[in-house]
Scaffold this motif. Structure first.
Motif, short mmCIF file in Angstrom:
data_model
loop_
_atom_site.label_atom_id
_atom_site.label_comp_id
_atom_site.label_asym_id
_atom_site.label_seq_id
_atom_site.Cartn_x
_atom_site.Cartn_y
_atom_site.Cartn_z
N ILE A 79 38.61 30.85 2.63
CA ILE A 79 39.31 30.26 3.86
C ILE A 79 40.64 29.51 3.85
O ILE A 79 40.70 29.51 2.13
CB ILE A 79 37.87 29.06 3.86
N ASP A 81 43.82 27.60 4.18
CA ASP A 81 44.32 26.05 5.27
C ASP A 81 45.27 25.93 6.11
O ASP A 81 46.36 27.55 5.79
CB ASP A 81 44.18 25.00 4.42
N GLU A 82 45.87 25.92 6.93
CA GLU A 82 47.02 25.61 8.12
C GLU A 82 48.55 26.05 7.19
O GLU A 82 49.31 26.43 7.48
CB GLU A 82 46.96 24.82 8.60
N ARG A 87 41.45 27.82 0.23
CA ARG A 87 41.12 26.46 -0.09
C ARG A 87 39.80 27.15 -0.71
O ARG A 87 39.22 26.07 -1.63
CB ARG A 87 40.44 25.81 1.01
N VAL A 88 39.01 28.49 -0.04
CA VAL A 88 37.27 28.54 -0.59
C VAL A 88 37.93 29.92 -0.69
O VAL A 88 37.63 30.44 -0.12
CB VAL A 88 36.50 28.02 0.15
N ILE A 105 32.21 23.58 5.54
CA ILE A 105 33.45 23.41 5.14
C ILE A 105 34.52 23.30 5.54
O ILE A 105 35.77 22.63 5.55
CB ILE A 105 33.44 24.43 3.31
N LEU A 106 34.40 23.81 6.59
CA LEU A 106 36.19 23.80 7.54
C LEU A 106 35.99 22.38 8.17
O LEU A 106 37.12 21.86 8.56
CB LEU A 106 35.46 25.08 8.89
N ARG A 107 35.18 21.39 8.78
CA ARG A 107 34.82 20.83 8.75
C ARG A 107 35.20 19.23 7.73
O ARG A 107 36.35 18.29 8.50
CB ARG A 107 33.48 20.25 9.59
N THR A 108 34.92 20.00 6.75
CA THR A 108 35.71 19.27 5.51
C THR A 108 37.42 19.07 5.21
O THR A 108 37.86 17.98 5.20
CB THR A 108 35.10 18.73 4.18
N ILE A 109 37.58 19.81 5.84
CA ILE A 109 39.05 20.84 5.13
C ILE A 109 40.46 20.16 6.47
O ILE A 109 40.57 20.08 7.36
CB ILE A 109 38.95 22.86 5.39
#
Length: 109
Positions: A79, A81-82, A87-88, A105-109
């Motif tokens: 994963i 990020d922008e 991140r993972v 995980i995506l929801r928390t990033i």
């Protein structure tokens, strides 16, 4: 291939949060066959020389279990990020079954 079918069940939710791709080191014909057989609607990116897998450190290490993709790369997910920060990064032979964890995980990033 079973894990791609499992991932497909969560594909819409995952795509609502991020760009999601399947990475495959096979030939274009084999990748099309994989997509057809697995029923996956996600885009399949070809990585014949495994340069993308290598850049995300997803090539097997001697002490890790090996999930085969073209006999070389491991199964799992990354994963980013922008800002392009990883991140993972996880080797996960059951990534499709664990798609709900990826979603969280995506929801928390």
């Amino acid at each position: 291939m079973q894990q791609l079918g499992e991932l497909q069940k969560s594909a819409a939710g995952l795509r609502g949060l991020a760009d999601v791709f399947v990475l495959n080191g096979d030939t274009p014909d084999d990748s099309r066959r994989l997509k057809r057989i697995s029923g996956i609607s996600l885009p399949v990116l070809l990585d014949r020389d495994l340069s993308v897998a290598r850049s995300y450190d997803m090539l097997p290490k001697p002490d890790q279990p090996m999930g085969m993709m073209s006999g070389v790369a491991q199964m799992g997910y990354v994963i980013v990020d922008e800002q392009g920060i990883i991140r993972v990064q996880r080797v996960d032979l059951n990534f499709g079954t664990h798609a709900d964890q990826i979603y969280q995980i995506l929801r928390t990033i």
